[in-house]
Every structure is written in C-alpha cells, then in structure tokens.
Design a protein around this motif. Structure first.
Motif, mmCIF file in Angstrom:
data_model
loop_
_atom_site.group_PDB
_atom_site.id
_atom_site.type_symbol
_atom_site.label_atom_id
_atom_site.label_comp_id
_atom_site.label_asym_id
_atom_site.label_seq_id
_atom_site.Cartn_x
_atom_site.Cartn_y
_atom_site.Cartn_z
ATOM 1 N N PRO A 1 0.993 -1.324 -0.140
ATOM 2 C CA PRO A 1 0.184 0.176 0.279
ATOM 3 C C PRO A 1 0.797 1.005 0.032
ATOM 4 N N LEU A 2 2.465 1.249 0.304
ATOM 5 C CA LEU A 2 3.025 3.152 0.585
ATOM 6 C C LEU A 2 3.560 2.922 -0.675
ATOM 7 N N LYS A 3 4.067 1.957 -0.944
ATOM 8 C CA LYS A 3 5.037 1.537 -2.197
ATOM 9 C C LYS A 3 4.819 0.832 -3.779
ATOM 10 N N CYS A 4 3.234 0.165 -4.332
ATOM 11 C CA CYS A 4 3.257 0.064 -5.997
ATOM 12 C C CYS A 4 2.915 1.324 -6.275
ATOM 13 N N GLU A 5 3.578 0.990 -7.361
ATOM 14 C CA GLU A 5 4.162 1.867 -8.275
ATOM 15 C C GLU A 5 2.337 1.409 -9.955
ATOM 16 N N TYR A 6 1.582 2.074 -10.352
ATOM 17 C CA TYR A 6 1.362 2.240 -11.699
ATOM 18 C C TYR A 6 2.714 3.010 -12.559
ATOM 19 N N TYR A 7 3.207 2.139 -13.522
ATOM 20 C CA TYR A 7 4.396 2.065 -14.161
ATOM 21 C C TYR A 7 3.444 2.246 -16.110
ATOM 22 N N LEU A 8 3.469 3.136 -16.106
ATOM 23 C CA LEU A 8 2.892 3.574 -17.495
ATOM 24 C C LEU A 8 3.090 2.930 -18.712
ATOM 25 N N PRO A 9 3.875 2.354 -19.185
ATOM 26 C CA PRO A 9 4.406 1.086 -19.872
ATOM 27 C C PRO A 9 3.206 -0.077 -19.818
ATOM 28 N N LEU A 10 2.484 -0.120 -19.032
ATOM 29 C CA LEU A 10 1.554 -1.695 -17.995
ATOM 30 C C LEU A 10 0.606 -1.371 -19.168
#
Length: 304
Positions: free
Chosen positions: A238-247
């Motif tokens: 919950p504190l560090k997940c990142e939604y990367y653009l290439p996904l």
C-alpha cells in the motif's frame, strides 16, 4: 501538437527546484533542452504535470523560460486523485507512478500527444520521430514509442530502471517488461531481480525511456483499468506500489486491442540518476552546444 512532460518528481532528489544543478551558465535544466528540441520538431503546446507545491518555483524558472516559445499548460498530480471508492492509504507519501501522473491530464488532452519524463535527455531526432508519427493518420488504438538501444541508456555509476522491449520483427512492440536494476556489461547490460543472479541483455536490445506517442484513447484505458490495479496492488504494497506507464500499452498488445510502433533512434540518453552523472551530462551538452546543436543562450534572442 501537444507534449506532456511528467514533471511531478522534479527536484525530489535535491529537495526542491532551487537546489537543482543547472546544465549551463544560464541555469537551464535538462527539461529545458527537451522542450527546446520539441519546439524544433514542431510541437506547439507543452503540458507540465507537476506537484501543486512546486508551482511557484516551476513557473519562476522553467515556465517563465519556455513560455516565450511554446504554449504552457499546468496540471497537478495530487496523491488523493483516486477512483471513486478509494482513499489514500495512511502513511503513503510515494507518488503512484507514471500512469497516475499522465492520468492527471485527462481533462486537458484532446488529440494525439507525446509523453516524456522531465529529467531525461532524449535527443532531437527522437522528438522528430514521435512528431512525425503523431502527424500521420492512425486508428484510435495505434500508438508509438521511441526505442533506445540499451547500451545508450546506461550509467557507470549504478543501476537504472528501463522497460526492456520485445519486438515482433515488423517494427511493433510485442511486450515490455520493467526492469528496475539494469547495469552496464561488456556487449550490453544485465538486470537482476534479487541482487544475486543477473540476466544478460545484449547490445541493440530496445528499451523504453518513456518517450511515447499516444492517441487520446490511452487515457480512457488508464481510467478504466486503474481500480483493478489498485484492488490488486494495495493489499500487497500500500505504501510503495507504482503504476508504471508501460503497463497500459503492454496490456492492450496482449489483449490484441492495440498496437505500438517502435521508432528506432541512435540517440544517446543522458540523465542525472546519480550525482556522479552530472559532469558527464554537462560535458555532453556543452559539446553539442559547441557543435551548434543548441545556442549558447537556449531561450535567448536566437531563433528557436
């Protein structure tokens, strides 16, 4: 033609824009050179995605300079800008990633557009390539990215994060995988997931530097997919997940609902991933200035 600049993270490494190290005697940052190259390529509007807290410093420096040559629009990436039913996790301070940043511009982008990171130097011909693509007629799910050779995107001062690409042999992206620890090796590079075992990546392999050419439909896809991503990742990290653009383009490719043309470039990336990178970047830009690629006064009286 619009260029979107993901700039909300500018200054985070230094503690603020005022502390950032300029690339030349006029105080220009890497982002100034990217916008200059974009103007040269034909772009006539730049949308900067920034943090609200940095607006005053941003407009007093970068905004004041580039607005002389190109229309400037500001968009704010707010941590609590989440889909209905979701709230900011307690203790979360890390931004949600590049997909969330681009999502912030969903109300101002109307046509095809380019996307770049604020702190990467891409090179003039890369902007020209993406501009040409955006000016062609394409379907609503036909996108593009500039593919850099992996050996041209590394630093000897540590590891970098890159989207390692697979292509289909016809110039289109077949898949992209984010590798967060990629290091130089003789004849190419190598990445590790655990810090112990490394996988070799041969020279010539294409990687993404987040220089994209998107149709407006990609924003609808981001909005549609964001709740499912949050539902999957929030319970885990919950504190560090990142939604990367290439996904997003990667998912469209796997679902056979979209395509991404890989535009080749021989440009060399420059960036300040580590403070030790600074002298090399400054020297490279100084040499390009000496060769006449850039004027001595980037936003001065010279014709842009």
């Amino acid at each position: 033609m619009t260029l979107v600049v993901l700039a909300a993270g500018m200054g985070s490494r230094y503690g603020g824009l005022k502390q950032m190290d300029p690339m030349n005697a006029d105080g220009d940052f890497i982002i100034d050179y990217s916008v200059y190259d974009a103007v040269q390529a034909g772009f006539d509007e730049v949308v900067f995605i920034i943090k609200r807290a940095m607006e005053q410093d941003f407009m007093a420096t970068i905004g004041a300079r580039v607005s002389k040559k190109i229309k400037v629009t500001l968009v704010y990436q707010d941590m609590d800008d989440l889909p209905e039913g979701y709230t900011l996790p307690e203790g979360r301070v890390k931004p949600w990633g590049t997909t969330h940043a681009l999502r912030a511009a969903r109300d101002v982008i109307k046509g095809p557009y380019g996307v770049i990171n604020a702190d990467d130097f891409y090179g003039r011909t890369a902007f020209e390539a993406i501009y040409r693509f955006l000016n062609e007629k394409h379907g609503e799910n036909e996108h593009a990215m500039v593919g850099y050779r992996v050996e041209n995107t590394l630093t000897e001062n540590g590891s970098v994060a890159r989207g390692v690409c697979e292509t289909d042999g016809q110039g289109y992206l077949a898949g992209i995988t984010e590798r967060t620890k990629l290091e130089p090796r003789p004849g190419g590079a190598a990445f590790t997931e655990d810090g112990q075992e490394y996988t070799f990546v041969p020279a010539g392999t294409k990687v993404s530097m987040n220089l994209w050419g998107f149709q407006p439909s990609i924003l609808r896809e981001i909005e549609k997919r964001f709740p499912a991503w949050l539902q999957e990742n929030l319970p885990v990290n919950p504190l560090k997940c990142e939604y990367y653009l290439p996904l997003i383009p990667n998912a469209l490719i796997q679902e056979k609902r979209g395509s991404v043309r890989v535009l080749d470039t021989q440009e060399k990336w420059y960036g300040v991933t580590y403070r030790e990178d600074m002298p090399k970047v400054r020297a490279a830009i100084a040499e390009m200035t000496r060769q006449g690629v850039y004027p001595e006064a980037l936003w001065g009286n010279q014709s842009c």
